[in-house]
Scaffold this active site. Structure first.
Site, PDB file in Angstrom:
ATOM      1  N   ASN A   1       0.869  -1.165   0.000  1.00  0.00           N
ATOM      2  CA  ASN A   1       0.000   0.000   0.000  1.00  0.00           C
ATOM      3  C   ASN A   1       0.910   1.221   0.000  1.00  0.00           C
ATOM      4  O   ASN A   1       1.537   1.526   1.007  1.00  0.00           O
ATOM      5  CB  ASN A   1      -0.902  -0.028   1.246  1.00  0.00           C
ATOM      6  CG  ASN A   1      -1.743   1.235   1.388  1.00  0.00           C
ATOM      7  OD1 ASN A   1      -1.765   2.083   0.489  1.00  0.00           O
ATOM      8  ND2 ASN A   1      -2.434   1.361   2.509  1.00  0.00           N
ATOM      9  N   TRP A   2       0.984   1.860  -1.146  1.00  0.00           N
ATOM     10  CA  TRP A   2       1.900   3.002  -1.270  1.00  0.00           C
ATOM     11  C   TRP A   2       1.390   4.239  -0.541  1.00  0.00           C
ATOM     12  O   TRP A   2       2.120   5.218  -0.386  1.00  0.00           O
ATOM     13  CB  TRP A   2       2.123   3.340  -2.755  1.00  0.00           C
ATOM     14  CG  TRP A   2       2.932   2.346  -3.520  1.00  0.00           C
ATOM     15  CD1 TRP A   2       3.332   1.095  -3.096  1.00  0.00           C
ATOM     16  CD2 TRP A   2       3.460   2.500  -4.840  1.00  0.00           C
ATOM     17  NE1 TRP A   2       4.061   0.484  -4.078  1.00  0.00           N
ATOM     18  CE2 TRP A   2       4.153   1.319  -5.161  1.00  0.00           C
ATOM     19  CE3 TRP A   2       3.403   3.531  -5.793  1.00  0.00           C
ATOM     20  CZ2 TRP A   2       4.792   1.144  -6.397  1.00  0.00           C
ATOM     21  CZ3 TRP A   2       4.027   3.360  -7.025  1.00  0.00           C
ATOM     22  CH2 TRP A   2       4.723   2.166  -7.309  1.00  0.00           C
ATOM     23  N   LYS A   3       0.111   4.212  -0.154  1.00  0.00           N
ATOM     24  CA  LYS A   3      -0.516   5.374   0.502  1.00  0.00           C
ATOM     25  C   LYS A   3      -0.316   6.629  -0.373  1.00  0.00           C
ATOM     26  O   LYS A   3      -0.271   6.502  -1.596  1.00  0.00           O
ATOM     27  CB  LYS A   3       0.021   5.550   1.931  1.00  0.00           C
ATOM     28  CG  LYS A   3      -0.144   4.248   2.726  1.00  0.00           C
ATOM     29  CD  LYS A   3       0.007   4.398   4.208  1.00  0.00           C
ATOM     30  CE  LYS A   3      -0.200   3.034   4.867  1.00  0.00           C
ATOM     31  NZ  LYS A   3      -0.173   3.103   6.325  1.00  0.00           N
TER      32      LYS A   3
ATOM     33  N   HIS B   1      -9.571   1.184   4.705  1.00  0.00           N
ATOM     34  CA  HIS B   1      -8.332   1.311   5.460  1.00  0.00           C
ATOM     35  C   HIS B   1      -8.593   2.215   6.677  1.00  0.00           C
ATOM     36  O   HIS B   1      -9.393   3.139   6.600  1.00  0.00           O
ATOM     37  CB  HIS B   1      -7.244   1.909   4.562  1.00  0.00           C
ATOM     38  CG  HIS B   1      -5.882   1.824   5.180  1.00  0.00           C
ATOM     39  ND1 HIS B   1      -5.462   2.695   6.154  1.00  0.00           N
ATOM     40  CD2 HIS B   1      -4.873   0.944   4.982  1.00  0.00           C
ATOM     41  CE1 HIS B   1      -4.238   2.356   6.526  1.00  0.00           C
ATOM     42  NE2 HIS B   1      -3.855   1.298   5.838  1.00  0.00           N
TER      43      HIS B   1
ATOM     44  N   GLU C   1      -6.987   4.558   7.808  1.00  0.00           N
ATOM     45  CA  GLU C   1      -6.743   5.977   7.524  1.00  0.00           C
ATOM     46  C   GLU C   1      -7.964   6.596   6.844  1.00  0.00           C
ATOM     47  O   GLU C   1      -8.291   7.767   7.064  1.00  0.00           O
ATOM     48  CB  GLU C   1      -5.460   6.122   6.684  1.00  0.00           C
ATOM     49  CG  GLU C   1      -4.228   5.844   7.544  1.00  0.00           C
ATOM     50  CD  GLU C   1      -3.030   5.275   6.815  1.00  0.00           C
ATOM     51  OE1 GLU C   1      -2.982   5.339   5.570  1.00  0.00           O
ATOM     52  OE2 GLU C   1      -2.128   4.744   7.502  1.00  0.00           O
TER      53      GLU C   1
ATOM     54  N   GLU D   1      -5.409  -4.992  10.295  1.00  0.00           N
ATOM     55  CA  GLU D   1      -4.362  -3.999  10.555  1.00  0.00           C
ATOM     56  C   GLU D   1      -4.642  -3.280  11.869  1.00  0.00           C
ATOM     57  O   GLU D   1      -5.417  -2.317  11.896  1.00  0.00           O
ATOM     58  CB  GLU D   1      -4.319  -2.967   9.421  1.00  0.00           C
ATOM     59  CG  GLU D   1      -4.042  -3.567   8.059  1.00  0.00           C
ATOM     60  CD  GLU D   1      -3.467  -2.546   7.098  1.00  0.00           C
ATOM     61  OE1 GLU D   1      -2.381  -2.792   6.571  1.00  0.00           O
ATOM     62  OE2 GLU D   1      -4.088  -1.479   6.904  1.00  0.00           O
TER      63      GLU D   1
ATOM     64  N   GLY E   1       2.577   2.056  10.842  1.00  0.00           N
ATOM     65  CA  GLY E   1       3.545   3.151  10.743  1.00  0.00           C
ATOM     66  C   GLY E   1       4.277   3.451  12.039  1.00  0.00           C
ATOM     67  O   GLY E   1       4.924   4.489  12.166  1.00  0.00           O
TER      68      GLY E   1
ATOM     69  N   SER F   1       3.396  -2.328  10.180  1.00  0.00           N
ATOM     70  CA  SER F   1       4.849  -2.406  10.382  1.00  0.00           C
ATOM     71  C   SER F   1       5.438  -3.752   9.978  1.00  0.00           C
ATOM     72  O   SER F   1       6.383  -4.236  10.619  1.00  0.00           O
ATOM     73  CB  SER F   1       5.214  -2.069  11.831  1.00  0.00           C
ATOM     74  OG  SER F   1       4.821  -0.749  12.147  1.00  0.00           O
TER      75      SER F   1
ATOM     76  N   GLY G   1       2.853  -1.219   4.221  1.00  0.00           N
ATOM     77  CA  GLY G   1       2.922   0.205   3.912  1.00  0.00           C
ATOM     78  C   GLY G   1       4.346   0.629   3.608  1.00  0.00           C
ATOM     79  O   GLY G   1       4.869   0.381   2.515  1.00  0.00           O
ATOM     80  N   GLY G   2       4.997   1.201   4.594  1.00  0.00           N
ATOM     81  CA  GLY G   2       6.337   1.778   4.418  1.00  0.00           C
ATOM     82  C   GLY G   2       7.327   0.900   3.669  1.00  0.00           C
ATOM     83  O   GLY G   2       8.003   1.367   2.748  1.00  0.00           O
TER      84      GLY G   2
END
Ligand code: 13P
Length: 248
Positions: free
Chosen positions: A10-12, A95, A97, A167, A173, A213, A234-235
């Site tokens: 997920n590049w966000k 998600h 977010e 998640e 994150g 993470s 993510g990251g």
């Protein structure tokens, strides 16, 4: 039971189209896999260039969100019809977010999931608890509510193809990955919940991912759990490290 492992990035809200091309070119050789589904969920503006570069590779391109109407006066939204026509096969729905910053409710997520299925796009339906909820001991109740609402009106044949991502919000994150026990417990409870709504064959077919993470170090243990079928990353999906996660 032979569920294919999913390694989804997920590049966000990261990567301009030029940066997206660069990252794709870097990652294509690193994420080759015959036995896993590799999915990059990219910002809407990067979908077309990424689809172009993904041609002939094992990478599938997903969106990070979509609206639950086919078209019309919904300024700023993107429709399942548009995604499908472009060649998108997956979409992240709900998600944390989106829930937290943009007020998406379980009901919105249900509408979006129904729409995604209607248009032949596989939803990656997200759920997860806050740290307060975990400390209060209501994690499983909360997740069950999210799952039950998200799957309202979805047929068992559709549910079998769904992807669910667990998640925990406190793990996103933060560098604080859930322990394998914590992740397995909730992913197992999600599968039980699907068995209750539908039946055992449906629960055994649905793929449940862990996200929060995930990195090259934590992925192997997580992905080896009986009810964890991969990760939503993510990251680390923006780095070469994603190649090691795919290999996990
Ligand atoms: P991180 O891997 O950066 O914690 O993000 C997880 C996530 O939210 C993926 O959807």
């Amino acid at each position: 039971m032979s569920r294919r492992i999913v390694a989804a990035g997920n590049w966000k809200m990261n990567m301009t189209p030029a940066q997206a091309r660069e990252l794709m070119e870097k990652l294509i050789p690193l994420v080759k896999s015959d036995d896993k589904d590799v999915i990059f969920c990219v910002p809407a503006i990067d979908i077309l260039p990424c689809l172009e570069l993904a041609k002939g590779t094992n990478i599938k391109i997903g969106a990070q969100n979509m609206y639950y109407e086919d078209k019309g006066a919904y300024t700023g939204e993107i429709s399942p019809v548009m995604l499908r026509a472009a060649g998108v096969e997956y979409v992240i729905i709900g998600h944390s977010e989106r829930r937290g910053y943009f007020g998406e409710t379980n009901e919105d997520i249900n509408k979006k999931a129904l729409k995604a299925f209607e248009h032949g796009i596989t939803p990656i339906i997200c759920c997860g608890e806050s740290l307060e909820q975990r400390n209060q001991g209501i994690t499983i109740d909360w997740i069950r509510q999210q799952i039950k609402t998200a799957f309202m009106g979805i047929t068992d044949e559709q549910a079998k193809t769904a992807i669910i991502a667990y998640e925990p919000i406190w793990a996103i994150g933060t560098g604080q990955t859930a322990t394998t026990e914590q992740a397995q417990e909730v992913c197992g409870a999600i599968r039980d919940c699907i068995a209750e709504i539908y039946d055992i064959p449906t629960a055994e077919a649905v793929r449940v991912l862990y996200g929060g993470s995930v990195n090259a170090k934590t992925a192997p243990d997580l992905f080896a759990q009986p009810d964890i079928d991969g990760g939503l990353v993510g990251g680390a999906s923006l780095k070469e490290e994603f190649g090691d996660i795919v290999k996990a």
